[in-house]
Design a protein around this motif. Sequence first.
Motif, PDB file in Angstrom:
ATOM      1  N   GLU A   1       2.798  24.419  -5.188  1.00 39.32           N
ATOM      2  CA  GLU A   1       1.838  25.230  -6.114  1.00 39.32           C
ATOM      3  C   GLU A   1       0.905  26.373  -5.539  1.00 39.32           C
ATOM      4  OE1 GLU A   1      -0.204  21.722  -7.793  1.00 39.32           O
ATOM      5  OE2 GLU A   1       1.445  21.324  -9.040  1.00 39.32           O
ATOM      6  N   GLY A   2       1.011  26.401  -4.053  1.00 36.96           N
ATOM      7  CA  GLY A   2       0.456  27.555  -3.468  1.00 36.96           C
ATOM      8  C   GLY A   2      -1.118  27.031  -3.295  1.00 36.96           C
ATOM      9  N   ARG A   3      -1.367  25.882  -3.297  1.00 39.87           N
ATOM     10  CA  ARG A   3      -2.778  25.356  -3.244  1.00 39.87           C
ATOM     11  C   ARG A   3      -3.016  24.735  -1.579  1.00 39.87           C
ATOM     12  NH1 ARG A   3      -4.384  21.004  -6.364  1.00 39.87           N
ATOM     13  NH2 ARG A   3      -2.471  20.013  -6.291  1.00 39.87           N
ATOM     14  N   PRO A   4      -4.256  24.723  -1.221  1.00 38.03           N
ATOM     15  CA  PRO A   4      -4.513  24.273   0.171  1.00 38.03           C
ATOM     16  C   PRO A   4      -3.935  23.021   0.291  1.00 38.03           C
ATOM     17  CG  PRO A   4      -6.600  25.393  -0.810  1.00 38.03           C
ATOM     18  CD  PRO A   4      -5.465  25.333  -1.802  1.00 38.03           C
ATOM     19  N   LEU A   5      -3.301  22.740   1.497  1.00 41.66           N
ATOM     20  CA  LEU A   5      -2.636  21.312   1.892  1.00 41.66           C
ATOM     21  C   LEU A   5      -4.213  20.542   2.363  1.00 41.66           C
ATOM     22  CD1 LEU A   5      -0.194  21.998   4.301  1.00 41.66           C
ATOM     23  CD2 LEU A   5       0.084  21.727   1.908  1.00 41.66           C
ATOM     24  N   PRO A   6      -4.187  19.110   1.996  1.00 39.77           N
ATOM     25  CA  PRO A   6      -5.075  18.134   2.396  1.00 39.77           C
ATOM     26  C   PRO A   6      -5.466  18.470   3.894  1.00 39.77           C
ATOM     27  CG  PRO A   6      -3.131  17.082   1.368  1.00 39.77           C
ATOM     28  CD  PRO A   6      -2.751  18.522   1.613  1.00 39.77           C
ATOM     29  N   GLU A   7      -6.549  18.472   4.445  1.00 39.00           N
ATOM     30  CA  GLU A   7      -7.005  18.576   5.659  1.00 39.00           C
ATOM     31  C   GLU A   7      -7.107  17.278   6.265  1.00 39.00           C
ATOM     32  OE1 GLU A   7      -9.384  22.615   4.809  1.00 39.00           O
ATOM     33  OE2 GLU A   7      -9.952  21.595   6.489  1.00 39.00           O
ATOM     34  N   ASP A   8      -7.527  16.383   5.683  1.00 42.90           N
ATOM     35  CA  ASP A   8      -7.571  14.845   6.069  1.00 42.90           C
ATOM     36  C   ASP A   8      -7.282  14.046   4.915  1.00 42.90           C
ATOM     37  OD1 ASP A   8      -9.229  12.291   6.321  1.00 42.90           O
ATOM     38  OD2 ASP A   8      -9.665  13.350   8.309  1.00 42.90           O
ATOM     39  N   GLY A   9      -6.277  12.991   5.319  1.00 45.45           N
ATOM     40  CA  GLY A   9      -5.934  11.922   4.470  1.00 45.45           C
ATOM     41  C   GLY A   9      -6.759  11.491   3.643  1.00 45.45           C
ATOM     42  N   ASN A  10      -8.113  11.196   4.032  1.00 42.43           N
ATOM     43  CA  ASN A  10      -9.153  10.432   3.435  1.00 42.43           C
ATOM     44  C   ASN A  10      -9.513  11.250   2.144  1.00 42.43           C
ATOM     45  OD1 ASN A  10      -9.197   8.522   5.144  1.00 42.43           O
ATOM     46  ND2 ASN A  10     -10.592   9.447   6.540  1.00 42.43           N
TER      47      ASN A  10
ATOM     48  N   ASN B   1       0.947  -1.301  -0.117  1.00 43.74           N
ATOM     49  CA  ASN B   1      -0.105  -0.254  -0.026  1.00 43.74           C
ATOM     50  C   ASN B   1       1.004   1.141  -0.270  1.00 43.74           C
ATOM     51  OD1 ASN B   1      -1.801   2.065   0.627  1.00 43.74           O
ATOM     52  ND2 ASN B   1      -2.754   1.019   2.392  1.00 43.74           N
ATOM     53  N   ASN B   2       0.844   2.149  -1.004  1.00 45.31           N
ATOM     54  CA  ASN B   2       1.580   3.174  -1.161  1.00 45.31           C
ATOM     55  C   ASN B   2       0.813   4.518  -0.612  1.00 45.31           C
ATOM     56  OD1 ASN B   2       4.316   2.313  -1.762  1.00 45.31           O
ATOM     57  ND2 ASN B   2       3.790   2.164  -3.704  1.00 45.31           N
ATOM     58  N   ALA B   3      -0.229   4.230  -0.022  1.00 44.25           N
ATOM     59  CA  ALA B   3      -1.031   5.570   0.481  1.00 44.25           C
ATOM     60  C   ALA B   3      -0.318   6.538   1.103  1.00 44.25           C
ATOM     61  CB  ALA B   3      -2.113   5.192   1.337  1.00 44.25           C
ATOM     62  N   PRO B   4       0.826   6.194   2.103  1.00 44.92           N
ATOM     63  CA  PRO B   4       1.412   7.329   2.809  1.00 44.92           C
ATOM     64  C   PRO B   4       2.390   7.956   1.780  1.00 44.92           C
ATOM     65  CG  PRO B   4       1.524   5.108   4.074  1.00 44.92           C
ATOM     66  CD  PRO B   4       0.830   4.956   2.671  1.00 44.92           C
ATOM     67  N   VAL B   5       2.928   7.550   1.009  1.00 40.41           N
ATOM     68  CA  VAL B   5       3.731   8.501   0.002  1.00 40.41           C
ATOM     69  C   VAL B   5       2.916   9.101  -0.863  1.00 40.41           C
ATOM     70  CG1 VAL B   5       6.032   7.072   0.187  1.00 40.41           C
ATOM     71  CG2 VAL B   5       4.305   6.502  -1.498  1.00 40.41           C
ATOM     72  N   LYS B   6       2.015   8.663  -1.412  1.00 37.29           N
ATOM     73  CA  LYS B   6       1.182   9.502  -2.274  1.00 37.29           C
ATOM     74  C   LYS B   6       0.369  10.663  -1.409  1.00 37.29           C
ATOM     75  CE  LYS B   6      -0.715   5.633  -5.207  1.00 37.29           C
ATOM     76  NZ  LYS B   6      -1.864   4.711  -5.305  1.00 37.29           N
ATOM     77  N   LEU B   7       0.048  10.445   0.036  1.00 35.15           N
ATOM     78  CA  LEU B   7      -0.396  11.528   0.659  1.00 35.15           C
ATOM     79  C   LEU B   7       0.985  12.554   0.827  1.00 35.15           C
ATOM     80  CD1 LEU B   7      -2.277  13.087   2.289  1.00 35.15           C
ATOM     81  CD2 LEU B   7      -1.657  11.502   4.139  1.00 35.15           C
ATOM     82  N   ALA B   8       2.061  12.170   1.036  1.00 36.08           N
ATOM     83  CA  ALA B   8       3.363  12.999   1.338  1.00 36.08           C
ATOM     84  C   ALA B   8       3.684  13.797   0.123  1.00 36.08           C
ATOM     85  CB  ALA B   8       4.307  12.173   1.604  1.00 36.08           C
ATOM     86  N   ARG B   9       3.579  13.056  -1.149  1.00 31.47           N
ATOM     87  CA  ARG B   9       3.763  13.751  -2.377  1.00 31.47           C
ATOM     88  C   ARG B   9       2.642  14.787  -2.561  1.00 31.47           C
ATOM     89  NH1 ARG B   9       6.841  13.899  -6.961  1.00 31.47           N
ATOM     90  NH2 ARG B   9       8.156  12.115  -6.430  1.00 31.47           N
ATOM     91  N   GLU B  10       1.339  14.389  -2.345  1.00 32.72           N
ATOM     92  CA  GLU B  10       0.569  15.406  -2.833  1.00 32.72           C
ATOM     93  C   GLU B  10       0.458  16.617  -2.125  1.00 32.72           C
ATOM     94  OE1 GLU B  10      -3.080  16.845  -4.610  1.00 32.72           O
ATOM     95  OE2 GLU B  10      -1.709  15.300  -5.332  1.00 32.72           O
ATOM     96  N   THR B  11       0.667  16.307  -0.710  1.00 36.59           N
ATOM     97  CA  THR B  11       0.978  17.669   0.207  1.00 36.59           C
ATOM     98  C   THR B  11       2.060  18.560  -0.148  1.00 36.59           C
ATOM     99  OG1 THR B  11       0.284  16.182   2.264  1.00 36.59           O
ATOM    100  CG2 THR B  11       1.583  18.061   2.575  1.00 36.59           C
ATOM    101  N   VAL B  12       3.155  17.837  -0.678  1.00 34.07           N
ATOM    102  CA  VAL B  12       4.408  18.778  -1.182  1.00 34.07           C
ATOM    103  C   VAL B  12       3.907  19.512  -2.436  1.00 34.07           C
ATOM    104  CG1 VAL B  12       6.796  18.804  -1.726  1.00 34.07           C
ATOM    105  CG2 VAL B  12       5.979  17.386   0.427  1.00 34.07           C
ATOM    106  N   LYS B  13       3.454  18.716  -3.262  1.00 29.11           N
ATOM    107  CA  LYS B  13       2.937  19.297  -4.677  1.00 29.11           C
ATOM    108  C   LYS B  13       1.972  20.479  -4.230  1.00 29.11           C
ATOM    109  CE  LYS B  13       0.652  18.178  -8.960  1.00 29.11           C
ATOM    110  NZ  LYS B  13      -0.464  17.711  -9.460  1.00 29.11           N
ATOM    111  N   ARG B  14       0.691  20.217  -3.426  1.00 25.08           N
ATOM    112  CA  ARG B  14      -0.106  21.364  -3.069  1.00 25.08           C
ATOM    113  C   ARG B  14       0.798  22.600  -2.529  1.00 25.08           C
ATOM    114  NH1 ARG B  14      -5.541  19.123  -1.028  1.00 25.08           N
ATOM    115  NH2 ARG B  14      -5.916  17.491  -2.718  1.00 25.08           N
ATOM    116  N   LEU B  15       1.542  22.287  -1.569  1.00 27.18           N
ATOM    117  CA  LEU B  15       2.413  23.227  -0.822  1.00 27.18           C
ATOM    118  C   LEU B  15       3.096  24.115  -1.861  1.00 27.18           C
ATOM    119  CD1 LEU B  15       3.335  24.486   1.851  1.00 27.18           C
ATOM    120  CD2 LEU B  15       5.207  22.995   1.654  1.00 27.18           C
TER     121      LEU B  15
END
Length: 174
Positions: free
Chosen positions: A18-27, A2-16
């Motif tokens: 790009e100046g977009r809001p960070l995920p508020e919940d991993g779900n 399961n690669n959910a943890p790294v997908k969440l980490a990458r998506e968080t940094v990508k949004r950061l």
Amino acid sequence: MNNAPVKLARETVKRLLEGRPLPEDGNEVIASPLWKEQRACFVSIKKKNGELRGCIGTLSPFHASLDMEIIANAVSSSTRDPRFPPMTKDELDGVIFSVDVLSEPETIKGIEQLDPKKYGVIVSKGYRRGVLLPDLEGVDTSEQQVQIAAMKAGLYDLDGIMLERFTVERYKEL
């Protein structure tokens, strides 16, 4: 795996970056029952050549859930690791994320209870504390592992140190 943890980490940094809001919940990014657990973790970012680009984590949980721990550590790893300048958006495609979810650390009596491939180590003395994750390239002996963790803590005299070990569930991008 399961690669959910790294997908969440990458998506968080990508949004950061790009100046977009960070995920508020991993779900919001990836649904997983694991995220409702309260666990400590480290987020590591490496260049594709294996060179470290950032690594920040917690030894005990700070946030209410693992997803929030990953989000916070991904932000810190990409922008607040004192060894590196903050990441830029242009770097994102050239890095690989990994997330290590830690077990509860346990105090051990001596170095003979370590195995650098299986256990991470926490070396502490007074208010100083250094940590080294398990199974790192170039760290082949327990002695090396303790020495590196002690140096990270600024400890050069190993008399009277306290040792703790922990295991990790490691999630890596391929």
